[in-house]
Write a protein that holds these residues in place. Structure first.
Motif, PDB file in Angstrom:
ATOM      1  N   VAL A  22       0.836  -1.101  -0.093  1.00 45.90           N
ATOM      2  CA  VAL A  22       0.077   0.024  -0.012  1.00 45.90           C
ATOM      3  C   VAL A  22       0.789   1.369  -0.035  1.00 45.90           C
ATOM      4  CG1 VAL A  22      -2.173  -1.336   0.947  1.00 45.90           C
ATOM      5  CG2 VAL A  22      -0.160   0.112   2.636  1.00 45.90           C
ATOM      6  N   GLY A  23       2.217   1.267  -0.149  1.00 42.03           N
ATOM      7  CA  GLY A  23       3.027   2.217  -0.158  1.00 42.03           C
ATOM      8  C   GLY A  23       3.664   2.565   1.170  1.00 42.03           C
ATOM      9  N   PRO A  24       4.726   2.962   1.274  1.00 42.75           N
ATOM     10  CA  PRO A  24       5.418   3.313   2.698  1.00 42.75           C
ATOM     11  C   PRO A  24       4.599   4.060   3.661  1.00 42.75           C
ATOM     12  CG  PRO A  24       6.135   4.853   1.130  1.00 42.75           C
ATOM     13  CD  PRO A  24       5.412   4.008   0.425  1.00 42.75           C
ATOM     14  N   ARG A  25       4.848   3.574   5.063  1.00 44.35           N
ATOM     15  CA  ARG A  25       3.952   4.159   5.954  1.00 44.35           C
ATOM     16  C   ARG A  25       5.038   4.695   7.330  1.00 44.35           C
ATOM     17  NH1 ARG A  25       0.889   4.422   2.643  1.00 44.35           N
ATOM     18  NH2 ARG A  25      -1.149   4.095   2.690  1.00 44.35           N
ATOM     19  N   PHE A  26       4.293   5.652   7.854  1.00 43.80           N
ATOM     20  CA  PHE A  26       5.098   6.111   9.195  1.00 43.80           C
ATOM     21  C   PHE A  26       4.140   5.450  10.429  1.00 43.80           C
ATOM     22  CE2 PHE A  26       5.992   9.525   6.192  1.00 43.80           C
ATOM     23  CZ  PHE A  26       7.319   9.520   6.269  1.00 43.80           C
ATOM     24  N   ILE A  27       4.841   4.840  11.251  1.00 40.10           N
ATOM     25  CA  ILE A  27       4.550   4.307  12.432  1.00 40.10           C
ATOM     26  C   ILE A  27       5.116   4.784  13.613  1.00 40.10           C
ATOM     27  CG2 ILE A  27       5.784   2.040  12.302  1.00 40.10           C
ATOM     28  CD1 ILE A  27       3.431   0.829  13.450  1.00 40.10           C
ATOM     29  N   GLU A  28       4.223   5.238  14.762  1.00 37.14           N
ATOM     30  CA  GLU A  28       4.506   5.853  15.811  1.00 37.14           C
ATOM     31  C   GLU A  28       3.336   5.488  16.900  1.00 37.14           C
ATOM     32  OE1 GLU A  28       6.335   9.836  18.400  1.00 37.14           O
ATOM     33  OE2 GLU A  28       5.950   9.809  15.970  1.00 37.14           O
ATOM     34  N   TRP A  29       4.096   4.790  17.904  1.00 42.83           N
ATOM     35  CA  TRP A  29       3.070   4.352  19.053  1.00 42.83           C
ATOM     36  C   TRP A  29       2.121   3.446  18.402  1.00 42.83           C
ATOM     37  CZ3 TRP A  29      -1.077   6.810  22.400  1.00 42.83           C
ATOM     38  CH2 TRP A  29      -1.385   6.440  23.523  1.00 42.83           C
ATOM     39  N   ASN A  30       0.693   3.958  18.495  1.00 45.35           N
ATOM     40  CA  ASN A  30      -0.520   3.160  18.014  1.00 45.35           C
ATOM     41  C   ASN A  30      -1.063   3.782  16.647  1.00 45.35           C
ATOM     42  OD1 ASN A  30      -0.622   1.513  20.123  1.00 45.35           O
ATOM     43  ND2 ASN A  30      -1.563   3.078  21.413  1.00 45.35           N
ATOM     44  N   PHE A  31      -0.093   4.756  16.080  1.00 44.13           N
ATOM     45  CA  PHE A  31      -0.700   5.562  14.789  1.00 44.13           C
ATOM     46  C   PHE A  31       0.190   5.248  13.604  1.00 44.13           C
ATOM     47  CE2 PHE A  31      -1.029   8.756  18.450  1.00 44.13           C
ATOM     48  CZ  PHE A  31      -2.336   8.566  18.535  1.00 44.13           C
ATOM     49  N   VAL A  32      -0.491   4.956  12.530  1.00 46.68           N
ATOM     50  CA  VAL A  32       0.133   4.647  11.533  1.00 46.68           C
ATOM     51  C   VAL A  32      -0.639   5.555  10.409  1.00 46.68           C
ATOM     52  CG1 VAL A  32      -0.174   2.955   9.330  1.00 46.68           C
ATOM     53  CG2 VAL A  32       0.296   2.210  11.925  1.00 46.68           C
ATOM     54  N   ALA A  33       0.195   6.404   9.454  1.00 47.11           N
ATOM     55  CA  ALA A  33      -0.137   7.228   8.365  1.00 47.11           C
ATOM     56  C   ALA A  33       1.102   7.270   7.183  1.00 47.11           C
ATOM     57  CB  ALA A  33      -0.088   8.514   9.125  1.00 47.11           C
ATOM     58  N   SER A  34       0.337   8.007   6.126  1.00 54.21           N
ATOM     59  CA  SER A  34       1.286   8.203   5.061  1.00 54.21           C
ATOM     60  C   SER A  34       2.305   9.692   5.218  1.00 54.21           C
ATOM     61  CB  SER A  34       0.548   8.167   3.842  1.00 54.21           C
ATOM     62  OG  SER A  34      -0.422   8.957   3.843  1.00 54.21           O
ATOM     63  N   SER A  35       1.975  10.122   6.376  1.00 51.79           N
ATOM     64  CA  SER A  35       2.624  11.502   6.452  1.00 51.79           C
ATOM     65  C   SER A  35       2.880  11.714   8.145  1.00 51.79           C
ATOM     66  CB  SER A  35       1.949  12.833   5.909  1.00 51.79           C
ATOM     67  OG  SER A  35       0.707  12.988   7.108  1.00 51.79           O
ATOM     68  N   LYS A  36       3.997  12.044   8.364  1.00 53.23           N
ATOM     69  CA  LYS A  36       4.629  12.530   9.731  1.00 53.23           C
ATOM     70  C   LYS A  36       3.653  13.376  10.225  1.00 53.23           C
ATOM     71  CE  LYS A  36       9.524  11.046   9.417  1.00 53.23           C
ATOM     72  NZ  LYS A  36      10.815  11.612   9.486  1.00 53.23           N
ATOM     73  N   GLU A  37       3.111  14.470   9.457  1.00 48.45           N
ATOM     74  CA  GLU A  37       2.135  15.359   9.934  1.00 48.45           C
ATOM     75  C   GLU A  37       1.057  14.867  10.632  1.00 48.45           C
ATOM     76  OE1 GLU A  37       5.308  17.044   7.207  1.00 48.45           O
ATOM     77  OE2 GLU A  37       3.632  15.363   6.939  1.00 48.45           O
ATOM     78  N   ARG A  38       0.441  13.895   9.795  1.00 42.72           N
ATOM     79  CA  ARG A  38      -0.798  13.369  10.454  1.00 42.72           C
ATOM     80  C   ARG A  38      -0.664  12.685  11.734  1.00 42.72           C
ATOM     81  NH1 ARG A  38      -4.792  12.570  12.532  1.00 42.72           N
ATOM     82  NH2 ARG A  38      -6.815  11.601  11.877  1.00 42.72           N
ATOM     83  N   ILE A  39       0.473  12.017  11.988  1.00 45.75           N
ATOM     84  CA  ILE A  39       0.884  11.479  12.991  1.00 45.75           C
ATOM     85  C   ILE A  39       1.020  12.348  14.271  1.00 45.75           C
ATOM     86  CG2 ILE A  39       2.705   9.848  14.276  1.00 45.75           C
ATOM     87  CD1 ILE A  39       2.926   8.447  12.001  1.00 45.75           C
ATOM     88  N   GLU A  40       1.612  13.367  14.093  1.00 40.07           N
ATOM     89  CA  GLU A  40       1.966  14.587  15.110  1.00 40.07           C
ATOM     90  C   GLU A  40       0.510  15.174  15.276  1.00 40.07           C
ATOM     91  OE1 GLU A  40       4.564  15.347  16.564  1.00 40.07           O
ATOM     92  OE2 GLU A  40       5.362  13.759  15.537  1.00 40.07           O
ATOM     93  N   GLN A  41      -0.496  15.149  14.404  1.00 41.76           N
ATOM     94  CA  GLN A  41      -1.871  15.637  14.771  1.00 41.76           C
ATOM     95  C   GLN A  41      -2.621  14.766  15.711  1.00 41.76           C
ATOM     96  OE1 GLN A  41      -3.519  18.808  13.811  1.00 41.76           O
ATOM     97  NE2 GLN A  41      -4.640  17.985  15.663  1.00 41.76           N
ATOM     98  N   ALA A  42      -2.288  13.470  15.427  1.00 43.86           N
ATOM     99  CA  ALA A  42      -3.075  12.599  16.335  1.00 43.86           C
ATOM    100  C   ALA A  42      -2.367  12.450  17.566  1.00 43.86           C
ATOM    101  CB  ALA A  42      -2.808  10.829  15.612  1.00 43.86           C
ATOM    102  N   LYS A  43      -1.175  12.694  17.730  1.00 45.23           N
ATOM    103  CA  LYS A  43      -0.477  12.793  19.095  1.00 45.23           C
ATOM    104  C   LYS A  43      -0.899  13.714  19.966  1.00 45.23           C
ATOM    105  CE  LYS A  43       3.828  12.303  19.017  1.00 45.23           C
ATOM    106  NZ  LYS A  43       5.461  12.378  18.569  1.00 45.23           N
ATOM    107  N   ALA A  44      -1.169  15.036  19.043  1.00 41.95           N
ATOM    108  CA  ALA A  44      -1.799  16.231  19.657  1.00 41.95           C
ATOM    109  C   ALA A  44      -3.275  16.110  20.087  1.00 41.95           C
ATOM    110  CB  ALA A  44      -1.557  17.497  18.906  1.00 41.95           C
TER     111      ALA A  44
END
Length: 287
Positions: free
Chosen positions: A244-266
């Motif tokens: 499905v293309g490269p993905r970023f993963i941090e904690w329990n969040f997965v997204a195609s952009s780091k910005e979306r993960i930062e928004q989820a963390k906030a």
């Protein structure tokens, strides 16, 4: 045909240890599968502590897939689902733009017993990353099975494979299969998908003249079928599909952009993600 062998890494989740396989440093995904934890096997005495429970926590951009060999887990989430899962069933939770859930051992705590299963995450394609959150439970009737006369039993957990299709809504081409093999049984994984892997959950199997044991994932090159022979009685999980293309993963969040993960963390830090109605008195803080 073997491209890589990944050994599980043991992780203590607080009273309960798992074997983490994906993501792996040099091979983060297999098809859409971006996370793969082997839970147990662990035997619990009646009245075990609540530290084993997984308190409410958030997800985005993925579907969680819970599948048990033994035990029972109670799922509660922010779309209102409350569902026990038992062996041979599937809990498929689509996080999309955001969901929270808990996993507790309410019934097992009364009687004790063996806990053994797999927790996997499937990354959503970009077109579905922000889809509405949803939850689905599927019993054995939704999951096609097959049995051969020479010792192979198989269940299709999700996706399409071996000419069958599970009644589980997925968002990209994929397969997820449970094999149970008697000693000496032979089985073949076809070259149907470009990315494929097999995880040995129990016992030992032989592939290309070498023996692999419980806790190892074999990642295969594309293009040719792979033959397995069970050295002992074995449980093998087959997984993969189209990337499905490269993905970023941090904690329990997965997204195609780091910005979306930062928004989820906030959003989680600020309390903007709704907790489950049936389990809202505590939660796991952002690490």
């Amino acid at each position: 045909m073997i491209d890589l062998v990944i050994d599980q890494r043991r992780r203590d989740l607080g009273g309960f240890e798992v074997g983490r396989v994906l993501p792996f440093a040099s091979h983060r995904m297999v098809g859409p599968f971006i996370f793969f934890d082997h839970m147990g096997p662990k035997s619990f005495e009646p009245g075990f502590g609540r530290e084993v429970d997984v308190r409410p926590h958030p997800h985005i951009g993925l579907s969680t897939v819970t599948y048990l060999f033994d035990g029972e887990i109670t799922h509660r989430d922010s779309v209102g689902a409350v569902q026990d899962i038992r062996p041979g069933e599937v809990n498929w939770m689509t996080a999309g733009r955001g969901i929270t859930h808990s996993e507790r051992f309410d019934d097992m705590r009364k009687n004790g017993g063996l806990m053994h299963g797999i927790q996997a995450w499937v990354a959503l394609p970009e077109a579905f990353e922000e889809t509405d959150p949803a939850f689905a439970h599927h019993g054995p009737d939704d999951l096609p099975t097959y049995e051969s006369p020479d010792g192979l039993w198989a269940r299709l957990i999700a996706g399409k494979a071996f000419g069958a299709e599970a009644r589980v809504k997925t968002h990209s081409p994929m397969f997820y299969v449970h094999w149970a093999l008697k000693a000496g049984a032979r089985a073949e994984l076809p070259a149907e998908y470009p990315e494929r892997a097999a995880y040995v959950a129990e016992g030992e199997v032989e592939v290309e003249g070498r023996t692999y044991h419980a806790g190892q994932m074999l990642v295969f090159k594309p293009g040719e079928p792979v033959l397995f022979t069970a050295v002992t009685p074995a449980i093998v999980m087959l997984l993969g599909g189209e990337p499905v293309g490269p993905r970023f993963i941090e904690w329990n969040f997965v997204a195609s952009s780091k910005e979306r993960i930062e928004q989820a963390k906030a959003d989680w830090r600020a309390g903007r993600m709704k907790l489950p109605d049936a389990d809202h008195d505590e939660f796991i803080p952002l690490p």
